[in-house]
Design a protein around this motif. Structure first.
Motif, PDB file in Angstrom:
ATOM      1  N   LEU A   1      -3.730   3.245   9.412  1.00 31.72           N
ATOM      2  CA  LEU A   1      -2.998   3.546   8.174  1.00 31.72           C
ATOM      3  C   LEU A   1      -2.452   4.968   8.189  1.00 31.72           C
TER       4      LEU A   1
ATOM      5  N   TRP B   1      -2.482   3.164  -1.720  1.00 33.59           N
ATOM      6  CA  TRP B   1      -2.736   3.586  -0.332  1.00 33.59           C
ATOM      7  C   TRP B   1      -3.985   4.447  -0.268  1.00 33.59           C
TER       8      TRP B   1
ATOM      9  N   LYS C   1       0.840  -1.198   0.000  1.00 31.66           N
ATOM     10  CA  LYS C   1       0.000   0.000   0.000  1.00 31.66           C
ATOM     11  C   LYS C   1       0.875   1.247   0.000  1.00 31.66           C
ATOM     12  N   ARG C   2       1.250   1.681  -1.210  1.00 30.55           N
ATOM     13  CA  ARG C   2       2.016   2.892  -1.426  1.00 30.55           C
ATOM     14  C   ARG C   2       1.422   3.638  -2.609  1.00 30.55           C
TER      15      ARG C   2
ATOM     16  N   LYS D   1       0.438   5.183  10.724  1.00 32.33           N
ATOM     17  CA  LYS D   1       1.639   4.513  10.219  1.00 32.33           C
ATOM     18  C   LYS D   1       2.330   5.351   9.161  1.00 32.33           C
ATOM     19  N   ARG D   2       1.556   5.968   8.270  1.00 30.59           N
ATOM     20  CA  ARG D   2       2.164   6.806   7.234  1.00 30.59           C
ATOM     21  C   ARG D   2       2.815   8.050   7.843  1.00 30.59           C
ATOM     22  N   CYS D   3       2.171   8.667   8.827  1.00 30.20           N
ATOM     23  CA  CYS D   3       2.777   9.831   9.486  1.00 30.20           C
ATOM     24  C   CYS D   3       4.075   9.444  10.191  1.00 30.20           C
TER      25      CYS D   3
ATOM     26  N   GLU E   1       6.129   7.002   9.367  1.00 30.46           N
ATOM     27  CA  GLU E   1       7.150   6.776   8.348  1.00 30.46           C
ATOM     28  C   GLU E   1       7.692   8.092   7.800  1.00 30.46           C
ATOM     29  N   CYS E   2       6.804   9.067   7.614  1.00 29.03           N
ATOM     30  CA  CYS E   2       7.261  10.365   7.109  1.00 29.03           C
ATOM     31  C   CYS E   2       8.164  11.064   8.123  1.00 29.03           C
TER      32      CYS E   2
END
Length: 274
Positions: A208, A128, A123-124, A211-213, A215-216
């Motif tokens: 989701l 995503w 999921k990118r 998790k994305r925040c 990673e950023c």
């Protein structure tokens, strides 16, 4: 229903879902779809036939039934399940589009080409967003249908007796619903499972986004650290004006001391006397 095709779709949805998505899928398949197919259809199969009113006026029973049951529970649940499961199929279609695009690129560029999607199911990027929007859409559909059921059937319950005075009924007539307790139990069961599905969809969406925040933030911190390390490694040492000694064998330079001036043989006073 072709159960082979259905099983393939379920395996595809389960493959590209998170842990919360797998729980949601199990809940929808076991507690909503199977209950709908096995039990709910039989319970509501006689809702119109066994709706009795204490009058023989032609058309009165049909008018009263349409007033108290504008849309059947079964049809509403069928429409709800279709709309809820469609976004998961869109995720599978998006993954299939990625795989087909990667195959076309590989066929056109040869074996030495750069791989577009190393993992098409990861999921990118656009996938995503597709997955996140599908979660929001599923939660929104369930909430809308909960509101519709509440508007049509107050408190999600069915009474045993309803009074109708709509034309062409000659007066206020009593109408009786078949198996109201059993229908109320099934309705409350479906409402509870729908609320749990809404909660799971929102939790998965929050997972989701979080998790994305994360990673950023980690990527930004790593980039700053690399920039600082690069700047320190390429910086010139500052000239402090001090001598730096290296090693134990270093010998400081010897300073030459000027020899003392030779004393004159006679003093100035003596010269004056001579």
């Amino acid at each position: 229903m072709n159960w082979g095709v259905f099983e393939g779709l379920l395996s595809g949805v389960n493959k590209y879902s998170t842990a919360f998505g797998r729980i949601w899928l199990s809940l929808v398949f076991i507690f909503r779809l199977l209950v709908y197919v096995v039990a709910a259809e039989r319970v509501w199969s006689d809702d119109h036939k066994d709706f009795d009113c204490n009058t023989r006026q032609p058309g009165c029973t049909n008018v009263c039934f349409d007033h108290f049951f504008p849309v059947s529970h079964i049809r509403l649940w069928a429409l709800q399940l279709i709309l809820v499961t469609c976004p998961s199929l869109l995720v599978i279609m998006h993954v299939a589009y990625r795989e087909a695009k990667a195959q076309r690129h590989h066929a056109a560029s040869g074996d030495n080409c750069r791989c577009i999607y190393p993992n098409p199911g990861k999921k990118r990027g656009g996938l995503w967003w597709t997955y996140l929007l599908s979660l929001i859409f599923k939660a929104g559909v369930d909430v809308v249908f909960l509101y519709i059921f509440y508007r049509f059937y107050r408190n999600y319950t069915l009474p045993r007796l309803v009074k109708c005075e709509l034309p062409p009924c000659p007066n206020v007539v009593d109408c009786f619903i078949s198996r109201p307790t059993e229908k109320t139990i099934f309705t409350l069961f479906m409402v509870v499972t729908t609320c749990i599905c809404v909660m799971l969809s929102l939790v998965e969406a929050a997972y989701l986004i979080g998790k994305r925040c994360r990673e950023c933030l980690l990527a930004g911190g790593g980039g700053r650290r690399r920039h600082q390390d690069y700047a320190l490694s390429h910086a010139e040492p500052a000239d402090t004006g001090e001598q730096v000694f290296h090693g134990t064998d270093y010998k400081p330079p010897m300073t030459s001391v000027p020899p003392p001036a030779s004393s004159p043989s006679t003093l100035p006073e003596e010269e004056a006397l001579l």
